[in-house]
Design a protein around this motif. Sequence first.
Motif, PDB file in Angstrom:
ATOM      1  N   VAL A  82      -8.659  19.879  75.894  1.00 13.68           N
ATOM      2  CA  VAL A  82      -7.306  19.982  75.355  1.00 13.68           C
ATOM      3  C   VAL A  82      -6.356  20.256  76.517  1.00 13.68           C
ATOM      4  N   GLU A  83      -5.097  19.888  76.337  1.00 15.06           N
ATOM      5  CA  GLU A  83      -4.105  20.055  77.398  1.00 15.06           C
ATOM      6  C   GLU A  83      -3.095  21.127  77.032  1.00 15.06           C
ATOM      7  N   ALA A  84      -2.665  21.899  78.038  1.00 16.03           N
ATOM      8  CA  ALA A  84      -1.633  22.914  77.833  1.00 16.03           C
ATOM      9  C   ALA A  84      -0.312  22.239  77.471  1.00 16.03           C
ATOM     10  N   SER A  85       0.481  22.951  76.664  1.00 15.20           N
ATOM     11  CA  SER A  85       1.758  22.416  76.201  1.00 15.20           C
ATOM     12  C   SER A  85       2.743  23.574  76.092  1.00 15.20           C
ATOM     13  N   GLU A  86       3.933  23.281  75.600  1.00 16.54           N
ATOM     14  CA  GLU A  86       4.921  24.349  75.400  1.00 16.54           C
ATOM     15  C   GLU A  86       4.409  25.363  74.383  1.00 16.54           C
ATOM     16  N   ASP A  87       3.671  24.913  73.396  1.00 19.66           N
ATOM     17  CA  ASP A  87       3.132  25.824  72.391  1.00 19.66           C
ATOM     18  C   ASP A  87       1.917  26.597  72.901  1.00 19.66           C
ATOM     19  N   THR A  88       1.145  25.993  73.791  1.00 22.77           N
ATOM     20  CA  THR A  88      -0.038  26.637  74.368  1.00 22.77           C
ATOM     21  C   THR A  88       0.069  26.514  75.882  1.00 22.77           C
ATOM     22  N   ASP A 108       6.768  33.919  80.195  1.00 21.98           N
ATOM     23  CA  ASP A 108       8.037  33.198  80.144  1.00 21.98           C
ATOM     24  C   ASP A 108       7.896  31.988  81.054  1.00 21.98           C
ATOM     25  N   PRO A 109       8.106  30.779  80.555  1.00 21.36           N
ATOM     26  CA  PRO A 109       7.916  29.597  81.402  1.00 21.36           C
ATOM     27  C   PRO A 109       8.841  29.558  82.617  1.00 21.36           C
ATOM     28  N   ASP A 110       9.964  30.294  82.550  1.00 18.43           N
ATOM     29  CA  ASP A 110      10.914  30.308  83.661  1.00 18.43           C
ATOM     30  C   ASP A 110      10.634  31.413  84.678  1.00 18.43           C
ATOM     31  N   MET A 111       9.600  32.230  84.457  1.00 18.85           N
ATOM     32  CA  MET A 111       9.335  33.322  85.390  1.00 18.85           C
ATOM     33  C   MET A 111       8.964  32.777  86.771  1.00 18.85           C
ATOM     34  N   LEU A 165       3.766  27.018  84.387  1.00 19.44           N
ATOM     35  CA  LEU A 165       5.156  27.438  84.490  1.00 19.44           C
ATOM     36  C   LEU A 165       6.034  26.228  84.753  1.00 19.44           C
ATOM     37  N   ASN A 166       7.338  26.419  84.601  1.00 18.93           N
ATOM     38  CA  ASN A 166       8.260  25.344  84.952  1.00 18.93           C
ATOM     39  C   ASN A 166       8.226  25.050  86.448  1.00 18.93           C
ATOM     40  N   LYS A 167       7.858  26.038  87.252  1.00 19.12           N
ATOM     41  CA  LYS A 167       7.807  25.883  88.707  1.00 19.12           C
ATOM     42  C   LYS A 167       6.475  25.326  89.203  1.00 19.12           C
ATOM     43  N   GLY A 168       5.430  25.396  88.364  1.00 20.30           N
ATOM     44  CA  GLY A 168       4.126  24.956  88.829  1.00 20.30           C
ATOM     45  C   GLY A 168       2.996  25.578  88.028  1.00 20.30           C
ATOM     46  N   LEU A 169       1.902  25.897  88.698  1.00 16.60           N
ATOM     47  CA  LEU A 169       0.701  26.423  88.055  1.00 16.60           C
ATOM     48  C   LEU A 169       0.221  27.668  88.798  1.00 16.60           C
ATOM     49  N   VAL A 170      -0.375  28.590  88.036  1.00 16.74           N
ATOM     50  CA  VAL A 170      -0.969  29.788  88.625  1.00 16.74           C
ATOM     51  C   VAL A 170      -2.369  29.950  88.052  1.00 16.74           C
ATOM     52  N   PHE A 171      -3.336  30.219  88.936  1.00 16.01           N
ATOM     53  CA  PHE A 171      -4.729  30.377  88.545  1.00 16.01           C
ATOM     54  C   PHE A 171      -5.253  31.730  89.027  1.00 16.01           C
ATOM     55  N   MET A 172      -6.081  32.369  88.206  1.00 18.01           N
ATOM     56  CA  MET A 172      -6.751  33.593  88.637  1.00 18.01           C
ATOM     57  C   MET A 172      -8.125  33.659  87.988  1.00 18.01           C
ATOM     58  N   SER A 173      -9.121  34.107  88.774  1.00 21.96           N
ATOM     59  CA  SER A 173     -10.481  34.242  88.273  1.00 21.96           C
ATOM     60  C   SER A 173     -11.119  35.487  88.866  1.00 21.96           C
ATOM     61  N   PRO A 213     -13.983  41.335  93.317  1.00 24.24           N
ATOM     62  CA  PRO A 213     -12.634  40.872  93.651  1.00 24.24           C
ATOM     63  C   PRO A 213     -12.163  39.727  92.744  1.00 24.24           C
ATOM     64  N   LEU A 214     -10.836  39.516  92.774  1.00 29.92           N
ATOM     65  CA  LEU A 214     -10.207  38.443  92.012  1.00 29.92           C
ATOM     66  C   LEU A 214      -9.697  37.383  92.984  1.00 29.92           C
ATOM     67  N   ASP A 215      -9.712  36.140  92.536  1.00 30.96           N
ATOM     68  CA  ASP A 215      -9.148  35.044  93.332  1.00 30.96           C
ATOM     69  C   ASP A 215      -7.874  34.549  92.663  1.00 30.96           C
ATOM     70  N   LEU A 216      -6.806  34.422  93.464  1.00 28.34           N
ATOM     71  CA  LEU A 216      -5.499  33.982  92.985  1.00 28.34           C
ATOM     72  C   LEU A 216      -5.071  32.739  93.751  1.00 28.34           C
ATOM     73  N   GLN A 217      -4.604  31.739  93.001  1.00 29.88           N
ATOM     74  CA  GLN A 217      -4.003  30.556  93.624  1.00 29.88           C
ATOM     75  C   GLN A 217      -2.686  30.246  92.926  1.00 29.88           C
ATOM     76  N   ILE A 218      -1.664  29.970  93.715  1.00 29.13           N
ATOM     77  CA  ILE A 218      -0.354  29.579  93.200  1.00 29.13           C
ATOM     78  C   ILE A 218      -0.048  28.177  93.709  1.00 29.13           C
ATOM     79  N   TYR A 219       0.346  27.299  92.780  1.00 30.29           N
ATOM     80  CA  TYR A 219       0.687  25.929  93.147  1.00 30.29           C
ATOM     81  C   TYR A 219       2.112  25.624  92.703  1.00 30.29           C
ATOM     82  N   GLU A 220       2.954  25.193  93.643  1.00 33.64           N
ATOM     83  CA  GLU A 220       4.329  24.817  93.348  1.00 33.64           C
ATOM     84  C   GLU A 220       4.433  23.304  93.198  1.00 33.64           C
TER      85      GLU A 220
END
Length: 243
Positions: free
Chosen positions: A139-145, A165-168, A9-17, A194-201
């Motif tokens: 490979v690295e994430a980009s605006e297209d991926t 949405d990258p601005d969410m 995201l524009n604000k950071g990264l979100v991970f879930m597993s 269970p699921l694991d969630l991490q949010i990084y700003e």
Amino acid sequence: MTYCVGLRLNKGLVFMSDTRTNAGVDNISTFRKMVSWHRPGERLITLMTAGNLATTQALVSTLDERTKVPAERNPSLLEAPTMFQAAQIVGETLRETIQQNRGSGQNADTQFGATLILGGQIKGMPPRLFMIYPEGNFVEASEDTPFFQIGEAKYGRPILVRAYDPDMDFEKAAKLLMLSFDSTLKANLSVGLPLDLQIYETDEFAPKLERRIEADDPYFQTMTVDWADALRGAFNSLPDPVF
């Protein structure tokens, strides 16, 4: 099997597993598939794994040992100057781990492969997100991926493609990932709570949020029911075809 998603995201990264591993319908276990290394104020690096459990555990153990034992710190994720070089370290270590297992294990149909999602930030550079293949390349994430999925990806992909949405904000991103996992849980028994969630700003260099979502989580249960009702309502509101 497994399911993991890394979202840029524009604000950071979100991970879930998810946390389910199985070797048949009567041999189901829970193992954490998300691990992080961080140096406060300087870096945070998060890794998610899918594939052969012995391979992924050996990989994580090797990477972890290199951050602790002075004689084994080269190469270390805590010493890598860029996220690109961190991805190179992880890719090379994965390739070495797979080759070692192949050399000592059975050659028949045994599979030692693994696929990874690596993301994080090192001070002075923006957050970056990578998907690493068993061969060690990436490979690295980009605006297209802007997001990566590993494991049982097909069931949870449609909602990500339609609603991302990258601005969410982080709350909406977490909700989006939960819906993606809900679709996967409904469709495939090899993915489970269970699921694991991490949010990084960005520029925090520590997790903004780390949370385990259990099967009895009130929000997740309510969201599952409400989403199913909303889908049925949308379906019923569409005009019927004329034959």
